[in-house]
Design a protein around this motif. Structure first.
Motif: not given
Length: 230
Positions: A72-78, A110-117
């Motif tokens: 889960f990171r910026n720009g990834a498609v899920v 941005e470092e919180h992005l994976p956890r928040r997603v």
């Protein structure tokens, strides 16, 4: 940690003891990309390792089925309910996570992005599953005592004799009809704790969309859901 060598890659070998097991059981943990060896009583880890080594072809075949992980990171498609969504970091936006126009937007650092997603997807899974499960249970006159959302490895859902249901949060990544089938399947177990003709008749009533279609989708694509967030 014990590792198995496969050409240019190493795979963790995880041992688990089960006193009720009558033989050594081996399975692939798709989420962790590791091999799990279940050991019966009085069976050593060395015996478990020898069993794994004797089945390296089986392991290699299943490892080849694993797709590349998608963090889960910026720009990834899920996928979200089966539809592709691109993750967008919105550093200056207010709020936490929201979805619109095919994008999962994430505010904050941005470092919180994976956890928040991950937390957002799990919350959406809980909301979607609980609504469907309680409606279906009411339709057959049964009561759910508890609903848990987990990251299960071996099954998409489960039901206990006490009326407790558990589901994988990763179902929120699958198409709606697949999620609806799994929910209907487990709710049907509230009334029929078996897989008899009565159970399947009830299951079809609770999940009107083609059961075979959903089961075929899980068979073909289920393991792919474990690549997201790894």
């Amino acid at each position: 940690m014990t590792m198995l060598n496969f050409d240019e890659r190493k795979v963790p070998l995880v041992f688990r003891e089960n006193r009720r097991a009558r033989r050594i059981i081996m399975r692939l943990d798709y989420g962790a990309a590791s091999v799990v060896i279940v050991l019966p009583k009085r069976t050593s880890r060395q015996e478990g390792k020898r069993f794994a080594l004797s089945n390296k072809d089986w392991i290699a075949e299943r490892l080849d089925q694993l797709a590349e992980p998608i963090p889960f990171r910026n720009g990834a498609v899920v996928p979200f309910l089966g539809e592709p969504h691109r993750i967008r970091h919105r550093a200056t936006a207010r709020g936490v996570v929201w979805c619109e126009e095919g994008e999962i937007n994430v505010a904050g650092y941005e470092e919180h992005l994976p956890r928040r997603v991950h937390e957002w997807l799990k919350a959406e899974a809980k909301r979607e599953i609980e609504t469907r499960a309680r409606d279906k249970a009411e339709a057959i006159g049964k009561k759910i005592t508890k609903i848990s959302i987990r990251d299960t490895k071996s099954r998409w859902g489960s039901c206990t004799d006490e009326g407790e249901l558990a589901f994988s949060w990763r179902l929120i990544l699958a198409p709606k009809y697949v999620l609806d089938y799994v929910v209907g399947h487990e709710v049907a177990h509230l009334k029929e704790m078996n897989h008899s003709p009565k159970f399947w008749k009830l299951c079809r009533e609770l999940a009107p969309r083609s059961i075979n279609l959903a089961r075929d989708w899980l068979e073909a694509h289920g393991t792919e859901l474990y690549r997201y967030g790894r």
